[in-house]
Enzyme design. Structure first.
Site, PDB file in Angstrom:
ATOM      1  N   LYS A 139       0.865  -1.190   0.000  1.00 34.74           N
ATOM      2  CA  LYS A 139       0.000   0.000   0.000  1.00 34.74           C
ATOM      3  C   LYS A 139       0.887   1.220   0.000  1.00 34.74           C
ATOM      4  CE  LYS A 139      -4.464   0.555   0.643  1.00 34.74           C
ATOM      5  NZ  LYS A 139      -5.347  -0.387  -0.011  1.00 34.74           N
TER       6      LYS A 139
HETATM    7  N1  GLU Z   1      -6.968   0.153  -3.332  1.00 35.04           N
HETATM    8  C1  GLU Z   1      -7.755  -1.001  -3.660  1.00 35.04           C
HETATM    9  C2  GLU Z   1      -7.813  -1.954  -2.490  1.00 35.04           C
HETATM   10  O1  GLU Z   1      -7.653  -1.566  -1.357  1.00 35.04           O
HETATM   11  C3  GLU Z   1      -7.311  -1.640  -4.959  1.00 35.04           C
HETATM   12  C4  GLU Z   1      -5.921  -2.196  -4.979  1.00 35.04           C
HETATM   13  C5  GLU Z   1      -5.462  -2.664  -6.339  1.00 35.04           C
HETATM   14  O2  GLU Z   1      -6.250  -2.665  -7.275  1.00 35.04           O
HETATM   15  O3  GLU Z   1      -4.293  -3.028  -6.425  1.00 35.04           O
HETATM   16  O4  GLU Z   1      -8.100  -3.101  -2.643  1.00 35.04           O
END
Ligand code: GLU
Length: 408
Positions: A97
């Site tokens: 993240k």
């Molecule tokens: N931010 C989204 C999540 O928390 C998508 C992550 C992604 O597509 O890599 O799942």
């Protein structure tokens, strides 16, 4: 919260201490300072992060959020949840993240672009199509992804679309990515209703948060599943209409006035009141830790499907489980986003575009399978859905670590 949930699942599968230690900490934390030339001619330095939790099952994967409250601890927790999310839905990716502590609403488009490109540059050594593939998260979207793809491509000297997902469809994005998180949420609600013998088209729904996830969930649940959306909210407050909200109209009002609270003929409610309304389904699709031991006892919904990451505290989880509320945990409920991100990555690597029908059919299969695996596990182990999902995920990731071995 993330560690407490992990340890609970680790205990259940008697996870050995070696692997427990490995999974308790991220593999890498990147902290970056980002000097940005602001429109007034002055430089402002922002702080950004990229945390890579685990890549035993595949390249790190996870979104980038822009929010004033972004902190290293929050990003670490979210990175760990991504590892479980990709494992629950069984795609060959790991967990990461990123985030920048910034209020993006206070920045001009030019400032946002310069900030985003500077962040892309600062983390460019740590991301890549086979290393770490970022995506959107809170307050970031396709345009930010296009800037990051462009910056990364400029730095490597060739176009590299597979370095990031959630891009605009015009430039290597996948059809269906934009509402994929919401579509996944809707599928989990429909599956939950099926297992609880409830009729999908008779369900009443309250949705907290009217951003990308909340608003698209409202549209899909109302139009494709015939559910009645009776309450929605955004950061300025919420609205309740017993006979059902016209979602298109609510979107229009939000677009024109900046908030759904200006929807005519609705009863105004607070974000807190929305959570305890007398509805069948509750979708927390805003931020973390909104369902706590203070309000969990008053929640009336039979099904909660977590559009947001981490909306329910462990104490609230216990209260809801004892009450018999079916909580579809974030790592399953909102995994539609990363699932279509995976499809986008595959399409980019192959330089081929799937049709919307192909994307949605594959998504449907993945989420339904994951839901039923988790539901059956929760019945077998007599635990809540979150613990069941984590148990499945932790087992898959641990197996990968154990089989691959530790080098050197
Ligand atoms: N931010 C989204 C999540 O928390 C998508 C992550 C992604 O597509 O890599 O799942």
């Amino acid at each position: 919260m993330a560690l407490e949930q992990f340890n609970k699942a680790a205990d259940l599968i008697n996870l050995e201490d070696d692997i427990r230690q490995i999974l308790s900490v991220p593999q890498r934390e990147v902290h970056v300072a980002l000097p940005v030339k602001m429109d007034n001619g002055k430089v402002k330095v922002f702080v950004g992060y990229r945390v890579q939790h685990n890549n035993a099952r595949g390249p790190f994967k996870g979104g980038i959020r822009y929010h004033p409250n972004v902190s290293i601890d929050e990003v670490k927790a979210l990175a760990m949840w991504m590892t479980w999310k990709t494992a629950v839905v069984d795609i060959p990716l790991g967990g990461a993240k990123g985030g920048i502590a910034v209020d993006p609403k206070a920045l001009s488009q030019g400032e946002l672009e310069r900030l985003t490109r500077r962040y892309a540059y600062a983390i460019s050594k740590f991301i890549g199509p086979y290393e770490d593939v970022p995506a959107p998260d809170v307050y970031t979207g396709p345009q930010h992804m296009a800037w990051i793809m462009d910056t990364y491509s400029a730095l490597t000297g060739h176009l590299e679309p597979s370095v990031i997902t959630g891009k605009p469809v015009e430039t290597y994005g996948s059809l269906g990515r934009n509402d994929s998180t919401s579509r996944g949420v809707a599928i989990t609600v429909a599956e939950a209703a099926r297992r609880l013998n409830l009729k999908t088209n008779q369900l009443t729904v309250a949705i907290q948060g009217f951003g990308n996830v909340g608003s698209n969930a409202a549209l899909i649940m109302a139009k494709e599943y015939g559910m009645k959306i009776v309450a929605v909210s955004d950061s300025k407050g919420g609205i309740y209409v017993k006979s059902g909200i016209n979602v298109d109209k609510a979107l229009e009002v939000k677009e024109k006035t900046g908030s759904v609270v200006n929807y005519e003929g609705a009863q105004k409610i607070s974000n807190e009141e929305l959570l305890t309304l007398d509805v069948d389904v509750l979708i927390p699709a805003a931020l973390e830790q909104v369902i706590t031991d203070r309000n969990a006892g008053s929640i009336k919904a039979k099904i909660i499907s977590e559009g947001a990451n981490g909306p329910t505290t462990p104490e609230a989880d216990r209260i809801l489980y004892e009450k018999g509320t079916l909580v579809v945990p974030d790592i399953l409920a909102n995994s539609g986003g990363v699932t279509v991100s995976y499809f986008e990555w595959v399409q980019n690597l192959e330089r081929r575009q799937w049709t919307l029908e192909e994307v949605n059919a594959e998504l449907d299969k993945k989420i339904r399978k994951a839901f039923n695996d988790v539901y059956d596990t929760s019945k077998q182990l007599k635990v809540d859905m979150r613990t069941a999902a984590l148990t499945l995920a932790v087992k898959r990731v641990s197996d990968a670590i154990r089989i691959r071995g530790i080098w050197p």
